[in-house]
Enzyme design. Structure first.
Site, PDB file in Angstrom:
ATOM      1  N   ASP A 191       0.753  -1.180   0.057  1.00  0.00           N
ATOM      2  CA  ASP A 191       0.024  -0.058  -0.211  1.00  0.00           C
ATOM      3  C   ASP A 191       0.873   1.394  -0.046  1.00  0.00           C
ATOM      4  OD1 ASP A 191       0.578  -0.201   2.705  1.00  0.00           O
ATOM      5  OD2 ASP A 191      -1.133  -0.047   3.217  1.00  0.00           O
TER       6      ASP A 191
ATOM      7  N   ASP B  29      -1.154  -5.935  -0.238  1.00  0.00           N
ATOM      8  CA  ASP B  29      -1.530  -5.263   1.190  1.00  0.00           C
ATOM      9  C   ASP B  29      -2.981  -5.265   1.151  1.00  0.00           C
ATOM     10  OD1 ASP B  29       0.700  -4.948   3.151  1.00  0.00           O
ATOM     11  OD2 ASP B  29       1.366  -3.045   1.916  1.00  0.00           O
TER      12      ASP B  29
ATOM     13  N   LYS C 129      -1.166  -9.143   2.816  1.00  0.00           N
ATOM     14  CA  LYS C 129      -0.629  -8.743   4.181  1.00  0.00           C
ATOM     15  C   LYS C 129      -1.515  -7.952   5.045  1.00  0.00           C
ATOM     16  CE  LYS C 129       3.125  -5.806   3.916  1.00  0.00           C
ATOM     17  NZ  LYS C 129       2.673  -4.735   4.655  1.00  0.00           N
TER      18      LYS C 129
ATOM     19  N   GLU D 183      -1.399  -5.590   8.831  1.00  0.00           N
ATOM     20  CA  GLU D 183      -0.804  -4.828   9.797  1.00  0.00           C
ATOM     21  C   GLU D 183      -1.501  -5.106  11.043  1.00  0.00           C
ATOM     22  OE1 GLU D 183      -0.014  -0.806   8.912  1.00  0.00           O
ATOM     23  OE2 GLU D 183       0.942  -1.176   7.163  1.00  0.00           O
TER      24      GLU D 183
ATOM     25  N   GLU E   8       8.881  -4.022  10.841  1.00  0.00           N
ATOM     26  CA  GLU E   8       9.208  -2.730  10.213  1.00  0.00           C
ATOM     27  C   GLU E   8       9.798  -1.984  11.336  1.00  0.00           C
ATOM     28  OE1 GLU E   8       6.420  -0.870   7.462  1.00  0.00           O
ATOM     29  OE2 GLU E   8       7.561   0.977   7.618  1.00  0.00           O
TER      30      GLU E   8
END
Ligand code: KIV
Length: 244
Positions: A34, A73, A101, A103, A171
């Protein structure tokens, strides 16, 4: 690759041409991130990216039919409930993504389990979560600095691995904690700004090749200066047609 200690090189791509180039270079994992919102679409952060925009870019990347594993994402607020997470993961899979994916850690486990139960592989993402950047006052903060942060990340990583994610992006996690997580989970970790001891590294391709000169994260060492090359080429061509 984790089992045999081979480092995994993963990069982002947002269109057909870049996906082909990365695939031809032998990159085994390509993510339609993204970050498309920031490095292609001109948004200030990733929170503006829509499902329709993600689908559009995933379709373009998937047309390259890469040998690489191609993922996408789930964008901001597209996986608030297990039902929404499954529906939107299926949309991305329908556009050509082989994994999605998402988060977050324990707080999104119901969504992750639902996506996996629907048959779509999931990559986790822990540490700095760019979709939460506004809650963090617009700053991309390093994670795992204190004991509570370290313990939380280790618990989140274990929970994601137990749930069945096939990999976890870390990250800007402090390197010793990224190393500890990497050793503690059976699935590969892909670090971004998290030190050398992850199972692999993932970068935003325009950062790596100097294609987005207006901002380069401090942990990236660009290996090319594509922006300067483009400007030089178009200037040279402009001068050539002017007969200079
Ligand atoms: O969106 C993205 O490009 C990402 C990578 C930075 C891991 O999530």
């Amino acid at each position: 690759m984790k089992a045999r200690g081979a480092k995994i090189a993963a990069l982002t791509a947002y269109d057909w041409a870049m996906t082909r180039l990365l695939d031809e270079a032998g990159i085994p994992v390509i993510l339609v991130g993204d970050t498309v919102g920031m490095v292609v679409l001109g948004y200030p952060d990733t929170t503006h990216v829509t499902m329709a925009e993600m689908e559009h870019h995933v379709r373009a990347a998937a047309r390259a039919k890469p040998n690489a594993l191609l993922g996408a994402d789930l964008p901001f607020k597209s996986y608030e409930t297990p039902e929404e997470a499954v529906a939107n993961s299926k949309r991305l899979a329908g556009a050509g993504a082989e994994f999605v994916k998402a988060e977050g850690g324990r707080e999104i486990l119901p969504q992750i389990k639902a996506i996996l139960a629907a048959g779509v592989p999931v990559c986790g993402h822990l540490g700095m979560l760019p979709q939460h950047v506004l809650e963090e006052g617009g700053r991309y903060r390093v994670k795992g600095r204190d004991e509570a942060g370290r313990a939380g990340l280790l618990e989140d990583a274990a929970a994601l691995a137990d749930a069945g994610v096939f990999a976890i992006v870390l990250e800007i996690v402090v390197p010793p904690v990224a190393k500890e997580i990497t050793r503690s989970v059976p699935v590969p970790t892909l670090g971004i700004g998290s030190g050398p001891d992850c199972d692999g590294q993932i970068l935003v391709t325009p950062d790596l090749i100097g294609l987005f000169p207006w901002f380069t994260p401090r942990f990236v060492r660009p290996r090319a200066n594509c922006a300067a090359e483009i400007k030089a080429a178009v200037t040279q061509w402009k001068q050539s047609i002017a007969g200079v």
